[in-house]
Design a protein around this motif. Structure first.
Motif, PDB file in Angstrom:
ATOM      1  N   GLU A 157       0.849  -1.187   0.000  1.00 40.62           N
ATOM      2  CA  GLU A 157       0.000   0.000   0.000  1.00 40.62           C
ATOM      3  C   GLU A 157       0.887   1.241   0.000  1.00 40.62           C
ATOM      4  O   GLU A 157       2.069   1.175   0.356  1.00 40.62           O
ATOM      5  N   SER A 158       0.320   2.357  -0.414  1.00 44.88           N
ATOM      6  CA  SER A 158       1.042   3.630  -0.366  1.00 44.88           C
ATOM      7  C   SER A 158       0.719   4.316   0.962  1.00 44.88           C
ATOM      8  O   SER A 158      -0.418   4.757   1.169  1.00 44.88           O
TER       9      SER A 158
ATOM     10  N   THR B 250      -7.510   2.865   2.878  1.00 45.63           N
ATOM     11  CA  THR B 250      -6.886   1.661   2.326  1.00 45.63           C
ATOM     12  C   THR B 250      -7.918   0.565   2.140  1.00 45.63           C
ATOM     13  O   THR B 250      -8.918   0.494   2.870  1.00 45.63           O
ATOM     14  N   GLU B 251      -7.662  -0.268   1.160  1.00 46.21           N
ATOM     15  CA  GLU B 251      -8.509  -1.447   0.931  1.00 46.21           C
ATOM     16  C   GLU B 251      -7.897  -2.694   1.564  1.00 46.21           C
ATOM     17  O   GLU B 251      -8.455  -3.785   1.453  1.00 46.21           O
ATOM     18  N   VAL B 252      -6.744  -2.549   2.210  1.00 46.64           N
ATOM     19  CA  VAL B 252      -6.116  -3.686   2.880  1.00 46.64           C
ATOM     20  C   VAL B 252      -7.024  -4.133   4.032  1.00 46.64           C
ATOM     21  O   VAL B 252      -7.393  -3.326   4.890  1.00 46.64           O
TER      22      VAL B 252
ATOM     23  N   ALA C  38      -1.505  -0.514   7.345  1.00 49.34           N
ATOM     24  CA  ALA C  38      -1.112  -0.379   5.937  1.00 49.34           C
ATOM     25  C   ALA C  38      -0.796   1.044   5.547  1.00 49.34           C
ATOM     26  O   ALA C  38      -0.078   1.284   4.567  1.00 49.34           O
ATOM     27  N   LEU C  39      -1.301   2.023   6.299  1.00 44.71           N
ATOM     28  CA  LEU C  39      -1.083   3.420   5.954  1.00 44.71           C
ATOM     29  C   LEU C  39       0.070   4.060   6.711  1.00 44.71           C
ATOM     30  O   LEU C  39       0.364   5.241   6.525  1.00 44.71           O
TER      31      LEU C  39
END
Length: 423
Positions: A132-133, A153-155, A419-420
């Protein structure tokens, strides 16, 4: 194999610009050699052929060869450490030497204090895995004043479960199916069958060591006593390993960088009463813990319906997710020269999963929750700590598996999906 950028890359270059010798330390297969070799002009690999003998015969090459000179796996020739130290004493300039080591040898060597600066390299953080970014800066959270927090995020929890078992070791995480499992099994077997003896520790009962490691993995994220871990490892066994034996296990595993415990925080500026001083248990990589316990992502996460994900074993998933967060935070903290600790009162009334302490004593407090949207109960310990520390609390964060990064309007506590979180 394409090089994946690591968090310590820029930090390492900065260190070499002002220091004559830097030692990168960490477990085997973590990527030390590949990271260091990108910066070296000369490489001496002591795990290959007669390189150690050649260096012993001609130590003056450390004054002649193009720099930076990388001495890889220096622990295989402990006197190489002293050769570098002496070269620094003789006036070696900035960026002269890089050392990499995957163990601390028993041989008596000079500490290198003031000559060789150590840096710890851990398995890949979540951000380093480039899934992820990131939108939230760890460095920003450690600065004075509230950091900007935002992003989506879609994680999902299932993705985190996959990353827990996938591993942060670069060469292992890229393998697929049974090859991935076999690589982890081989890594663990090598510790028992080879790495202990390399450090002069003969393991007379390999199964006892394997059982102890498995019990330690089961204690991930806890402050269980070593007696409790030993009892769990030897249930039903009358001839249990002695306490000195298990102490030796721990000592050797620490020297191999396989144990990566989080020490207790006792408050350097605002000392709080009744804080425990017991460390929290973690291995080098959550994938090692998962493999020792025989669990894959499917054992952690259930998918009864399309799009619906349920924690099959919430307790274990929570512990391993905390392990993944702790690993990621420690990777970023190493670059920021900050310490990572945990807080727990002796009676257990208050706990904060991770305390990141700057060198001025101010701290960033982090709680880890599986909840996608944390509630008031999830932040009660952070609120308590904020009352106790006042301005010495830089920020308070809940790390989650959720979709959004934001600040809670009622108390300003940051909610950040792992993830972010980036450098």
């Amino acid at each position: 194999m394409t090089y994946t950028p690591r968090a310590i890359d820029t930090h390492l270059i900065e260190m070499l610009n002002g220091l004559p010798a830097v030692s990168i330390e960490g477990p085997k297969a973590v990527g030390k050699t590949k990271t260091a070799a990108r910066l070296a002009q000369t490489t001496i690999r002591l795990d290959r052929g007669d390189e150690a003998e050649l260096l012993a015969l001609d130590p003056d090459r450390l004054h002649r060869d193009p720099t930076p000179i990388l001495i890889d796996e220096w622990q295989l020739m402990p006197q190489s450490w002293d050769l570098v130290r002496r070269a620094v004493d003789d006036g070696a300039g900035a960026g002269a030497f890089l050392l990499t080591g995957s163990a601390t040898p028993r041989a008596t060597i000079h500490s290198g204090a003031g000559r060789i600066v150590r840096i710890r390299m851990r398995p890949m953080s979540f951000a380093e895995r480039q899934i992820e970014s990131p939108t939230v800066s760890f460095a920003g959270l450690l600065r004075d004043g509230p950091a900007e927090v935002g992003g989506r995020t879609e994680v999902a929890p299932g993705d985190y479960a996959e990353e827990i078992v996938r591993s942060g070791f670069p060469g292992i995480r890229t393998r697929q199916g049974t090859h991935h499992r076999d690589a982890l099994d081989s890594y663990l077997a090598r510790i028992v069958e080879h790495d202990f003896s390399e450090l002069g520790h003969v393991v007379r009962r390999p199964r006892a060591l394997e059982a102890w490691l498995t019990a330690y993995a089961a204690a991930t994220g806890t402050t269980a006593t070593y007696e409790t871990i030993l009892d769990a490892a030897t249930q039903g066994i009358s001839d249990k390993p002695t306490r000195p034996t298990t102490v030796a296990y721990r000592d050797t595993l620490e020297r191999l960088w396989i144990l990566d415990e989080v020490p207790a925080w006792v408050g350097s500026r605002n000392r709080l009463a009744s804080l425990t001083q017991v460390s929290k248990h973690f291995l080098a990589d959550p994938a090692l813990a998962a493999r020792l316990l025989g669990v894959g992502a499917g054992a952690l996460i259930d998918k009864p319906q399309p799009g619906k994900i349920v924690a099959r074993d919430g307790t274990l998933l929570g512990a391993l997710f905390e392990h993944l967060v702790a690993l990621s935070v420690r990777v970023h903290a190493e670059v920021e020269r900050a310490r990572v600790l945990h807080l727990r009162t002796k009676g257990g009334e208050h706990e904060v999963d991770l305390i990141v302490e700057r060198d001025d004593g101010k701290v960033l407090a982090i709680e880890v929750k599986l909840n996608r949207l944390p509630n008031d109960k999830d932040v009660k310990h952070l609120r308590w700590l904020k009352e106790k520390l006042g301005d010495d609390l830089l920020d308070a964060v809940v790390m989650t598996t959720g979709p959004l990064a934001y600040r809670r309007p009622q108390d300003g506590i940051a909610v950040v999906p792992l993830a972010l979180l980036g450098p």
